[in-house]
Design an enzyme around this catalytic site. Structure first.
Site, short mmCIF file in Angstrom:
data_model
loop_
_atom_site.label_atom_id
_atom_site.label_comp_id
_atom_site.label_asym_id
_atom_site.label_seq_id
_atom_site.Cartn_x
_atom_site.Cartn_y
_atom_site.Cartn_z
N SER A 162 -3.38 -9.47 12.93
CA SER A 162 -4.36 -10.58 12.91
C SER A 162 -3.84 -11.66 13.85
O SER A 162 -2.62 -11.73 14.10
CB SER A 162 -4.44 -11.14 11.49
OG SER A 162 -4.94 -12.46 11.49
N TYR A 175 -0.58 -14.67 3.55
CA TYR A 175 -1.35 -13.76 4.42
C TYR A 175 -0.81 -13.80 5.85
O TYR A 175 -0.52 -12.75 6.44
CB TYR A 175 -2.83 -14.15 4.40
CG TYR A 175 -3.66 -13.25 5.30
CD1 TYR A 175 -3.94 -11.94 4.93
CD2 TYR A 175 -4.14 -13.71 6.52
CE1 TYR A 175 -4.69 -11.10 5.77
CE2 TYR A 175 -4.88 -12.89 7.36
CZ TYR A 175 -5.15 -11.58 6.97
OH TYR A 175 -5.88 -10.76 7.81
N1 LIG Z 1 -12.09 -9.72 8.76
C1 LIG Z 1 -11.26 -10.52 9.41
O1 LIG Z 1 -11.60 -11.66 9.78
C2 LIG Z 1 -9.88 -10.01 9.76
C3 LIG Z 1 -9.19 -10.69 10.78
C4 LIG Z 1 -7.93 -10.23 11.12
C5 LIG Z 1 -7.37 -9.15 10.48
N2 LIG Z 1 -8.07 -8.52 9.49
C6 LIG Z 1 -7.43 -7.38 8.84
O2 LIG Z 1 -8.26 -6.24 8.97
C7 LIG Z 1 -7.93 -5.30 7.94
C8 LIG Z 1 -9.22 -4.77 7.34
O3 LIG Z 1 -9.89 -5.83 6.67
P1 LIG Z 1 -11.46 -6.05 6.83
O4 LIG Z 1 -11.68 -7.32 7.54
O5 LIG Z 1 -12.09 -4.82 7.36
O6 LIG Z 1 -11.85 -6.32 5.30
P2 LIG Z 1 -12.65 -5.40 4.25
O7 LIG Z 1 -14.00 -5.09 4.77
O8 LIG Z 1 -12.53 -6.13 2.96
O9 LIG Z 1 -11.81 -4.05 4.20
C9 LIG Z 1 -10.58 -3.97 3.54
C10 LIG Z 1 -10.27 -2.52 3.28
O10 LIG Z 1 -8.99 -2.41 2.60
C11 LIG Z 1 -9.15 -1.56 1.48
N3 LIG Z 1 -8.23 -1.93 0.41
C12 LIG Z 1 -8.08 -3.13 -0.21
N4 LIG Z 1 -7.18 -3.05 -1.20
C13 LIG Z 1 -6.75 -1.76 -1.22
C14 LIG Z 1 -5.82 -1.05 -2.03
N5 LIG Z 1 -5.15 -1.67 -3.02
N6 LIG Z 1 -5.61 0.26 -1.76
C15 LIG Z 1 -6.29 0.89 -0.77
N7 LIG Z 1 -7.18 0.27 0.03
C16 LIG Z 1 -7.41 -1.04 -0.20
C17 LIG Z 1 -10.60 -1.78 1.03
O11 LIG Z 1 -11.07 -0.65 0.32
P3 LIG Z 1 -11.25 -0.56 -1.28
O12 LIG Z 1 -11.70 -1.89 -1.77
O13 LIG Z 1 -12.27 0.54 -1.42
O14 LIG Z 1 -9.91 -0.14 -1.79
C18 LIG Z 1 -11.30 -1.84 2.39
O15 LIG Z 1 -11.58 -0.55 2.86
C19 LIG Z 1 -7.03 -6.05 6.95
O16 LIG Z 1 -5.70 -5.66 7.18
C20 LIG Z 1 -7.23 -7.51 7.34
O17 LIG Z 1 -6.08 -8.27 7.04
C21 LIG Z 1 -9.32 -8.92 9.11
#
Ligand SMILES: NC(=O)c1ccc[n+]([C@@H]2O[C@H](COP(=O)([O-])OP(=O)(O)OC[C@H]3O[C@@H](n4cnc5c(N)ncnc54)[C@H](OP(=O)(O)O)[C@@H]3O)[C@@H](O)[C@H]2O)c1
Length: 284
Positions: A162, A175
């Site tokens: 990130s 985070y």
């Molecule tokens: N969105 C942003 O602005 C942003 C910016 C920078 C970085 N990121 C990073 O991108 C990555 C993906 O996040 P996203 O933005 O795509 O959010 P998201 O749509 O909430 O996706 C998060 C994913 O992680 C899985 N997850 C959460 N807890 C888990 C657990 N205990 N075991 C297995 N899987 C788990 C969720 O699946 P389940 O709930 O089905 O388990 C979901 O598939 C993360 O590492 C986040 O830090 C996001």
């Protein structure tokens, strides 16, 4: 071309793509594939013909995605925040067909540590965050590096970091610190792997429209101009392209690249109060 994507061959160097061409004997594991960036990465890989194994807790969402992508895509429901779930996911790497791993599972917690510390739920959320975003990612990366290098053929890992990795962030301290770990660890291992045919790439998105804000319990994304919120598909395309080339890292989008640059080089004495004020304004 980065040196890690070069292999010595017949006295000279020729390019070898770390992510082998897709085929029935190849497979890429994608964590966090039930939503957001992980799901978009799975789609980007499938679009290029790569069979995937989709990992997350919500089996129904994974099954829907696998049905959309085609019969060569498999589902593995696991909670990576538990020992049992993590052990089972690590076991997937024993499959000889595995040529790649994408660590996208993760979530955010906003709030000031002094406040979160005051209730059991807040403390548990911070512990869960470190367990998933840091420990599980580290554990799966180490296992994948071991498995892929032992096989002696090309392979590629993509870790989702990130832009918060590039500076401390009051209001999301654990985070941002977790993402700093992901960035530092992944870049160091990328260098260690040079010449092995196995690569580790980091993608560092800024604000991206996914399930992230809901999971973090914040409406901060609604308070910034749409222009500053990216799409998961664009992050996935940039990440998969960089992974296929074996690049060290990629930050998708000019605004995010400038923010990351500012985070790296702005004096902390100026940056931290400004970020603190900005995060307080989101809370107000
Ligand atoms: N969105 C942003 O602005 C942003 C910016 C920078 C970085 N990121 C990073 O991108 C990555 C993906 O996040 P996203 O933005 O795509 O959010 P998201 O749509 O909430 O996706 C998060 C994913 O992680 C899985 N997850 C959460 N807890 C888990 C657990 N205990 N075991 C297995 N899987 C788990 C969720 O699946 P389940 O709930 O089905 O388990 C979901 O598939 C993360 O590492 C986040 O830090 C996001």
């Amino acid at each position: 071309m980065p040196s890690s994507a070069l292999q010595r061959k017949s006295g000279g160097y020729s390019p070898i793509m770390p992510l082998p061409p897709p085929g029935p004997t190849t497979r890429v594991i994608v964590t966090g594939a039930s939503s957001g960036i992980g799901a978009a990465v799975a789609r980007a890989l499938a679009h290029r013909g790569h069979p995937t194994t989709l990992v997350a807790r919500r089996e129904d969402a994974l099954t829907d995605l696998a049905a959309e992508l085609g019969p060569q895509h498999e589902v593995h429901a696991a909670d990576l925040g538990t020992d049992a779930g993590l052990d089972a996911a690590r076991g997937l790497l024993d499959d000889e067909r595995v040529v790649g791993l994408v660590n996208a599972a993760g979530f955010g917690v906003t709030g000031r540590v002094a406040e979160l510390a005051g209730d059991a739920g807040g403390r548990a959320a911070l512990g869960d965050l470190v367990r998933l975003n840091v420990l599980a990612l580290h554990d799966l990366t180490v296992a994948a590096v071991g498995a892929l290098t032992r096989r002696g053929r090309p392979g590629a890992i993509l870790n989702v970091s990130s832009i918060t990795a590039f500076q401390p962030l009051p209001g999301a301290a654990s985070y941002a610190a977790g993402k700093a770990f992901v960035q530092s660890f992944s870049e160091a291992v990328h260098a260690e792997l040079a010449g092995t045919g196995v690569t580790l790439t980091t993608v560092s998105p800024g604000l991206t429209r996914t399930g992230f804000a809901d999971a973090a319990g914040t409406d901060a994304f609604d308070q910034v101009p749409d222009l500053l919120v990216g799409e998961a598909r664009d992050v996935a395309e940039a990440g998969v392209e960089a992974m296929a080339r074996g690049d060290r890292s990629v930050t998708p989008g000019l605004v995010n690249q400038l923010t990351a640059l500012g985070g790296r080089f702005a004096p902390r004495t100026l940056l931290l109060p400004a970020l603190d004020a900005g995060m307080r304004a989101f809370d107000a």
